[in-house]
Design an enzyme around this catalytic site. Structure first.
Site, PDB file in Angstrom:
ATOM      1  N   GLU A 129       0.816  -1.214   0.000  1.00 46.09           N
ATOM      2  CA  GLU A 129       0.000   0.000   0.000  1.00 46.09           C
ATOM      3  C   GLU A 129       0.852   1.268   0.000  1.00 46.09           C
ATOM      4  OE1 GLU A 129      -2.768   2.065  -0.729  1.00 46.09           O
ATOM      5  OE2 GLU A 129      -3.769   0.320   0.148  1.00 46.09           O
ATOM      6  N   GLY A 134       1.879   7.371  -0.803  1.00 41.79           N
ATOM      7  CA  GLY A 134       2.097   7.471   0.638  1.00 41.79           C
ATOM      8  C   GLY A 134       0.962   6.899   1.461  1.00 41.79           C
ATOM      9  N   ILE A 136      -2.274   7.533   1.267  1.00 43.85           N
ATOM     10  CA  ILE A 136      -3.581   7.404   0.621  1.00 43.85           C
ATOM     11  C   ILE A 136      -3.837   5.927   0.318  1.00 43.85           C
ATOM     12  CG2 ILE A 136      -4.986   8.070  -1.368  1.00 43.85           C
ATOM     13  CD1 ILE A 136      -3.141  10.511  -1.683  1.00 43.85           C
ATOM     14  N   GLY A 187      13.783  20.615   1.734  1.00 44.04           N
ATOM     15  CA  GLY A 187      13.835  19.168   1.881  1.00 44.04           C
ATOM     16  C   GLY A 187      12.810  18.424   1.055  1.00 44.04           C
ATOM     17  N   LYS A 205       4.853   4.485  -9.900  1.00 40.21           N
ATOM     18  CA  LYS A 205       3.565   4.388  -9.216  1.00 40.21           C
ATOM     19  C   LYS A 205       2.428   4.124 -10.203  1.00 40.21           C
ATOM     20  CE  LYS A 205       5.261   7.599  -5.693  1.00 40.21           C
ATOM     21  NZ  LYS A 205       5.245   9.010  -5.231  1.00 40.21           N
ATOM     22  N   GLY A 302       6.363  11.306   3.491  1.00 44.80           N
ATOM     23  CA  GLY A 302       6.562  11.705   4.879  1.00 44.80           C
ATOM     24  C   GLY A 302       6.592  10.490   5.794  1.00 44.80           C
TER      25      GLY A 302
END
Length: 436
Positions: A129, A134, A136, A187, A205, A302
């Site tokens: 997943e 990320g 979602i 960043g 993706k 993140g």
């Protein structure tokens, strides 16, 4: 029931976030999974730093093979990235009869077909997943939530770095180079940003989502990639004048001729929900024949957002450990023997609408010649604006076309660039309506 033991490969940003979520939400996770899930061992190149971060209850090693070979480990969580050592470790974990959770989109886009076949043979699960968008839950949505639908197309803003750059270029009128430097300072972009800004990350993706949507093997080598590094701020401004936003879009569509699989800057009508996804956020728009269009929005990267997806996969695998392998949700949504060999369309055969920016000498008859050449190639015009002279008597003409096959646009551009009244190359961007 005995606890499920996790072996973690990589204690970087996402690995650290995964450990944090497992520890912080241990009670909730146990209630959901039906048994305790504990991080038993982790491998890190900086073992001392990892020990300090994970605490004494986790064994930390600097040899990744000690994790995949550990007989007490039930689930291997691969968060190293790349496709060299990661492939070796994942295949070894599968051979050892261990389930795998990974966030590695490159690994799956390049080697997923082989990895899933090996997992099928061994009766183990590979959950991924976190590999797309990320936190979602788009993989579970495509595999399970939309199982009743024939997926028609998917369009996604699935790279936060590129989306941040395009948002800042539009909001501040800044150049690509200036915004890239800002993204690196904040960043959001790597020192070498090629993987993000040239579309490779989004392509990996998109390849995974296309396989899930259409029941086809992973075919990243057939994905058309075009990044944002050559975008000019003028094109973003002109698009705004015409009612469009420019986004780096991953688009896959099923057609009668085959499957479109493409990543490129795209003009989207400004009123569409997906056109208003800004900053580093991600969104995926899916069109199913029964449900219609649905939009999935959230943080695409993140530590904690990605860890959310990793831990959700761990919980799913834990729930299914005792189930018959034949009755688990297939890795790629369709049963392994039901994958289709649909062709991936070359970009020349894709049909789209187009934005053209043409620098031309500002004199009578030039615009007539340009529109004549478009007509001769079967291209009709939806909108046209002409900007005043910008330098040396050269004006800019911006044209939006109706849908046409790309090879026709390529021919028309070549004809237009051959005119002695046209200066430099014609700028071409694709457009998609994406009715949501």
């Amino acid at each position: 029931m005995k606890p499920i033991n996790i072996g973690l490969l990589g204690v970087g940003t996402v690995g650290g976030g995964t450990a944090t979520v497992l520890k912080r939400n241990a009670g909730e996770i146990t209630r959901r999974a039906g048994r305790e899930i504990r991080l038993l061992v982790a491998a890190s190149r900086d073992a001392a730093k990892a020990r300090a971060a994970l605490g004494p209850e986790v064994s930390v090693v600097d040899d990744v093979h000690q994790v995949v070979d550990n007989p007490e480990v039930d689930i291997v969580v691969e968060l190293i990235g790349g496709d060299a050592i990661a492939k070796e470790l994942v295949l070894k974990a599968i051979a050892n009869g261990k389930h795998v959770v990974t966030a590695n989109k490159k690994l799956l886009a390049l080697h997923g077909t082989e990895i899933f076949a090996r997992a099928q043979e061994k009766g183990v699960m590979v959950a991924f997943e976190a590999a797309v968008a990320g936190g979602i839950p788009i993989i579970k949505t495509l595999r399970e939530g939309l199982a009743a639908n024939r997926i028609e197309w998917i369009a996604g803003i699935i790279n936060g770095t590129s989306n941040f750059i395009l948002t800042e270029m539009r909001d501040k009128g800044a150049s690509f180079a200036d915004v890239l430097a800002e993204a690196q300072k904040l960043g959001y972009a790597e020192a070498d940003p090629t993987f993000d800004i040239e579309g490779h990350d989004a392509g990996h993706k998109l390849t995974i989502m296309a396989a899930l949507a259409f029941g086809i093997p992973m075919q990243f080598d057939q994905c058309y990639l075009e990044g944002i590094s050559k975008l000019d701020g003028r094109d973003i401004r002109y698009a705004e004048e015409l009612g469009y936003r420019v986004k780096l879009l991953g688009l896959t569509r099923r057609t009668d001729q085959g499957v479109e699989l493409r990543v490129h800057p795209t003009l989207i009508p400004e009123g569409r929900l997906i056109a208003n996804v800004n900053g580093v956020m991600n969104a995926v728009l899916v069109k199913g024949d029964a449900l219609g269009p649905t939009l999935y929005y959230g943080a695409g990267a993140g530590a904690l957002p990605t860890a959310s997806a990793v831990v959700a996969d761990i919980v799913d695998v834990t729930r299914l450990l005792t189930s018959d392998p034949e009755h688990r949700v297939p890795h790629l949504a369709f049963q392994p023997d039901q994958l289709q060999d649909l062709p991936i369309l070359p970009i020349a055969e894709v049909t789209s609408s187009y934005y053209l920016r043409i620098g031309a000498i500002d004199r009578a008859g030039v615009l007539a010649n340009i529109t004549r050449l478009l007509a001769e190639n079967g291209i009709s015009i939806e909108a046209l604006i002409q900007k005043g002279s910008i330098s040396d008597g050269t004006a800019e003409v911006v044209i939006l076309t109706h849908r046409v096959q790309e090879r026709a646009i390529d021919r028309a551009i070549a004809d237009i660039e051959a005119l002695d009244s046209v200066a430099g190359q014609v700028v071409r961007l694709r457009m998609e309506e994406l009715n949501d």
